[in-house]
Write an enzyme that holds these catalytic residues in place. Structure first.
Site, PDB file in Angstrom:
ATOM      1  N   PHE A  38      -5.132  -2.801   1.780  1.00 19.09           N
ATOM      2  CA  PHE A  38      -4.808  -4.204   1.473  1.00 19.09           C
ATOM      3  C   PHE A  38      -3.354  -4.520   1.850  1.00 19.09           C
ATOM      4  O   PHE A  38      -3.094  -5.339   2.744  1.00 19.09           O
ATOM      5  CB  PHE A  38      -5.079  -4.413  -0.029  1.00 19.09           C
ATOM      6  N   TYR A  75      -1.668   8.431 -11.369  1.00 14.95           N
ATOM      7  CA  TYR A  75      -0.985   7.467 -10.479  1.00 14.95           C
ATOM      8  C   TYR A  75       0.466   7.305 -10.910  1.00 14.95           C
ATOM      9  O   TYR A  75       1.385   7.413 -10.105  1.00 14.95           O
ATOM     10  CB  TYR A  75      -1.718   6.132 -10.554  1.00 14.95           C
ATOM     11  N   ASN A 114      -6.523   7.622   5.941  1.00 12.02           N
ATOM     12  CA  ASN A 114      -7.704   8.508   5.962  1.00 12.02           C
ATOM     13  C   ASN A 114      -8.966   7.742   5.563  1.00 12.02           C
ATOM     14  O   ASN A 114     -10.046   8.319   5.496  1.00 12.02           O
ATOM     15  CB  ASN A 114      -7.496   9.723   5.052  1.00 12.02           C
TER      16      ASN A 114
END
Ligand code: UDP
Length: 318
Positions: free
Chosen positions: A17, A152, A38
């Site tokens: 995005f 994350y 990837n």
């Protein structure tokens, strides 16, 4: 090969995005761009319009492994590769940790080797479930290292740490952008984030899934505003982290109501359990970006949301 005067940029996560919008901007600024992805969450459809562009080159590769780019001259390395939605972290916890840690190490190594400027896509998630509001860059955050989002948050905190280490120890010219919730065309309709989730549900006439009681807040930035801030930061000489996002804050319930109003749908709100460690509030303090980059968002919520709705309508019909 690019002429010596033409800037050359590498963008990891180039089929994602943000990566794909960043590439459009860089090409528009006259750069030659090498995208690496990837494709685990990225999609070549996001860069399909660049096929045949002689200034654009795509390499399918996982940047958590050693990166080889034959070009002698690289001016900028933008490290934007990472799963980026809470659902993706749950499904891809180890690739998320690896691309934030090993991927950042490899892309820093590439920047050091080519004497390029390095730009790290960091995140408001480094602030975790923040105890200070709004969040300023000098706030250190409140992160649960072992929770589901920790994969994350901690990877990005490590990424910031190693970026500053390469800056201080190896003298690499680095930038860190802390990106707050951003939305717009090319998000995946089913990536689980709230903007595509609610728009998709409204388009299908389903209830809008508000998690918790919907009192948690977010601040939504339109993608073109964010990309402009990133480009300005890349061209600056500022090494400390910079928040980029839209300070206009709203509750998730209010966001659901706005989607229902703007789309004129009969969908209703349906309450679902709140995910673990879901931050209760989030709003960027953009004082630093204003001062250093002369940047602030320009696109209104209504304008940005309408453009995003149009994109999702078209992609449903495709
Ligand atoms: N959310 C929601 N319904 C959804 C998806 C998300 O109510 O279908 C909430 C989520 O709990 C969070 C906010 O919307 O409070 C933003 O979630 P998102 O996944 O977009 O990103 P986050 O800001 O949490 O990283």
């Amino acid at each position: 090969m690019a002429p010596r005067s033409q800037p050359v940029s590498v963008v990891t996560g180039g089929a994602g995005f943000l990566g794909s919008h960043l590439i459009d901007r860089l090409l528009g600024e006259g750069h030659r761009v090498i995208a690496i992805d990837n494709l685990i969450t990225g999609n070549t459809a996001n860069i399909g319009h660049l096929a045949g562009n002689e200034n654009f080159h795509f390499i399918k590769h996982n940047v958590s492994n050693f990166i080889f780019v034959p070009e002698e001259k690289i001016d900028y390395v933008f490290h934007f590769a990472s799963p980026a939605s809470p659902i993706d972290y749950l499904e891809l916890p180890i690739p998320t940790l690896k691309v934030g840690a090993l991927g950042t190490h490899n892309t820093l190594g590439l920047a050091k080797n080519k004497k390029a400027t390095f730009i790290l896509a960091s995140t408001s998630e480094v602030y975790g479930d923040p105890l200070e509001h709004p969040q300023r860059e000098d706030y250190w955050g409140n992160v649960n290292p072992i929770g589901p989002r920790g994969v994350y948050d901690e990877a990005k905190r490590f990424a910031e740490a190693i970026t500053m280490a390469y800056h201080r120890y190896h003298r690499v010219d680095t930038r860190i952008v802390r990106i707050f919730n951003t939305y717009g065309p090319r998000m995946r309709l089913r990536d689980g984030r709230v903007v595509p989730a609610f728009i998709g549900q409204a388009l299908r006439g389903e209830p809008l899934s508000v998690f918790g009681d919907g009192s948690q807040t977010r601040s939504f930035c339109y993608v073109s505003d964010l990309i402009d801030g990133i480009f300005r930061l890349a061209m600056s000489d500022f090494h400390e982290p910079v928040n980029l996002g839209n300070p206009q804050e709203m509750t998730i319930k209010k966001f659901a109501d706005e989607i229902i109003r703007i789309m004129g749908t009969k969908s209703v709100v349906e309450y679902k359990p709140l995910p673990v460690d879901d931050p209760k509030v989030r709003q960027p303090d953009i004082g630093r970006a204003k001062k250093i980059l002369g940047w602030e968002p320009r696109v209104s919520f209504e304008e940005g949301i309408k453009a995003t709705i149009e994109y999702f309508k078209e992609s449903l019909n495709r």
